[in-house]
Design a protein around this motif. Structure first.
Motif: not given
Length: 233
Positions: A185-204
């Motif tokens: 998340t530190d790298a995302f912020a340094r590169a100019g991104f903001q987090i909209e979704v963090v997902s740990e989804p089920p399998y299909s």
């Protein structure tokens, strides 16, 4: 992308396995498509496109997709899948990308970044080629995976490690970089991104019963990858 894993040596085996495996065909790829949502008329860059299954699926949903991979063999397979008219390049995510500023509505990076020691440079390049408010949709090895499978290791220490795999009967070694969640998340912020979704989804739920390991049959989810939707600031 700069890495110790040479996909050229097992590209066809990996591609064949990728089509219908639980991890790829019925877990990672459906999750990426679900996060992408409605992509009609979007111009999308598939960063680390491999043999092109995600690019093909996005194209079927109405997107115009360009792709690149550091493996020439993988790009050749993607050309066979997507046709001669597809924009597919051999390129390195660790180097300046051969695309103009503000070109794409979305970038997808499917199981790519865990091969990289540095994230800020590649993320900044992706931010450059995205249009304002564009999205980066990405999946990587879950940060809990390495300490789970290597008891006694330090979760907080970035660590290079290798795993042995078999793809469609062919042995292969994949070399990754573990990093804790806060380093991501530190790298995302340094590169100019903001987090909209963090997902740990089920399998299909479409996964055939015979490919689901017995320990997962009474569970809807398991942890292998973590998924993010990031918005360019």
């Amino acid at each position: 992308m700069p890495q110790d894993t040479n996909y050229d040596t097992f590209a066809e085996a990996y591609s064949a396995e990728n089509e219908t495996s639980l991890l790829n065909g019925f877990y990672e790829r459906p999750a990426m498509l679900n996060l992408a949502g409605d992509v009609r008329n979007h111009r999308i860059l598939d960063a680390g496109c491999g043999s092109g299954p995600l690019a093909a699926a996005l194209g079927e949903r109405g997107a115009t997709v360009s792709g690149f991979d550091s493996s020439e063999a993988m790009v050749d397979l993607a050309r066979q899948r997507l046709g001669a008219g597809a924009e597919l390049l051999v390129a390195d995510l660790g180097q300046p990308l051969p695309f103009a500023d503000d070109t794409f509505d979305d970038v997808v990076a499917s199981l790519v970044f865990h091969y990289l020691e540095d994230w800020v440079g590649p993320l900044s390049e992706i931010r450059r080629v995205l249009r304002p408010q564009g999205r980066l949709i990405m999946s990587v090895n879950h940060p809990i995976l390495y300490p789970w499978t290597n008891p006694g290791t330090d979760y907080f220490k970035p660590t290079k490690y290798s795993d042995e795999h078999t793809f469609n009967g062919q042995a292969a070694t994949l070399t990754y970089w573990h990093r804790p969640l806060h380093a991501m998340t530190d790298a995302f912020a340094r590169a100019g991104f903001q987090i909209e979704v963090v997902s740990e989804p089920p399998y299909s739920t479409d996964a055939p019963a015979e490919i689901v390991p017995p320990q997962f049959k009474d569970r809807e989810s398991f942890l292998s990858f973590i998924f993010f939707v990031l918005r360019a600031k």
